[in-house]
Design a protein around this motif. Structure first.
Motif, PDB file in Angstrom:
ATOM      1  N   ASN A   6       0.852  -1.215  -0.248  1.00  0.00           N
ATOM      2  CA  ASN A   6      -0.071  -0.093   0.043  1.00  0.00           C
ATOM      3  C   ASN A   6       0.902   1.212   0.028  1.00  0.00           C
ATOM      4  OD1 ASN A   6      -1.880   2.031   0.293  1.00  0.00           O
ATOM      5  ND2 ASN A   6      -2.784   0.869   2.088  1.00  0.00           N
ATOM      6  N   LYS A   8       0.293   4.336  -0.271  1.00  0.00           N
ATOM      7  CA  LYS A   8      -0.061   5.546   0.403  1.00  0.00           C
ATOM      8  C   LYS A   8       0.365   5.426   1.779  1.00  0.00           C
ATOM      9  CE  LYS A   8      -4.238   7.402  -2.034  1.00  0.00           C
ATOM     10  NZ  LYS A   8      -5.716   7.300  -1.998  1.00  0.00           N
ATOM     11  N   TYR A   9       0.082   4.176   2.459  1.00  0.00           N
ATOM     12  CA  TYR A   9       0.551   3.797   3.767  1.00  0.00           C
ATOM     13  C   TYR A   9       2.016   3.907   4.112  1.00  0.00           C
ATOM     14  CZ  TYR A   9       0.648   1.266   8.205  1.00  0.00           C
ATOM     15  OH  TYR A   9       0.881   0.843   9.778  1.00  0.00           O
ATOM     16  N   LYS A  12       2.875   7.587   3.976  1.00  0.00           N
ATOM     17  CA  LYS A  12       2.617   8.274   5.275  1.00  0.00           C
ATOM     18  C   LYS A  12       3.430   7.853   6.307  1.00  0.00           C
ATOM     19  CE  LYS A  12      -2.426   8.608   4.486  1.00  0.00           C
ATOM     20  NZ  LYS A  12      -3.576   8.347   4.864  1.00  0.00           N
ATOM     21  N   TYR A  91       7.063  -0.981   8.309  1.00  0.00           N
ATOM     22  CA  TYR A  91       6.122  -1.456   7.296  1.00  0.00           C
ATOM     23  C   TYR A  91       5.589  -2.900   7.636  1.00  0.00           C
ATOM     24  CZ  TYR A  91       2.783  -1.810   3.445  1.00  0.00           C
ATOM     25  OH  TYR A  91       2.064  -2.177   2.482  1.00  0.00           O
ATOM     26  N   LYS A  95       2.564  -4.491   9.267  1.00  0.00           N
ATOM     27  CA  LYS A  95       1.768  -5.438   8.460  1.00  0.00           C
ATOM     28  C   LYS A  95       1.691  -6.977   9.003  1.00  0.00           C
ATOM     29  CE  LYS A  95       0.811  -6.464   3.687  1.00  0.00           C
ATOM     30  NZ  LYS A  95       1.436  -6.275   2.342  1.00  0.00           N
TER      31      LYS A  95
END
Length: 102
Positions: A6, A8-9, A12, A91, A95
């Motif tokens: 992802n 966008k994640y 960010k 990340y 996740k």
């Protein structure tokens, strides 16, 4: 296709990591000349946080990425690589944690 990244994640998360590292570095610089007892404790704590934020590149050389010698571009590239590695590890960790929670 369940293991897609992802973007966008990730972006960010990258911006949060960059902001956190910048705040820690600025605070460390501001408290480095403090002579008070509380100031020395905060300086020591921030020193440990700087050490943590310089991982994983500091495993290659202790001066990497923040105190590396060389051109500005080399230092900026090392900082960018370090931030990308930290964001990627964070990340994957987040996740994995959220996947196991489901």
């Amino acid at each position: 296709m369940k293991n897609r990244i992802n973007i966008k994640y990730f972006v960010k998360l990258f911006l949060i990591v960059v902001l956190t590292v910048v705040v820690i570095q600025v605070l460390h610089l501001l408290t480095s000349n403090s002579s008070a007892l509380a100031g020395s404790f905060i300086e020591t704590l921030l020193g440990y946080l700087v050490t943590i934020t310089s991982l994983p590149l500091s495993l290659i050389d202790r001066s990497y990425p923040f105190y590396a010698m060389g051109s500005l571009w080399k230092v900026l590239l090392l900082v960018l690589i370090n931030l990308l590695l930290q964001t990627t590890l964070l990340y994957v960790l987040l996740k994995t944690v959220f996947k196991k929670g489901k």
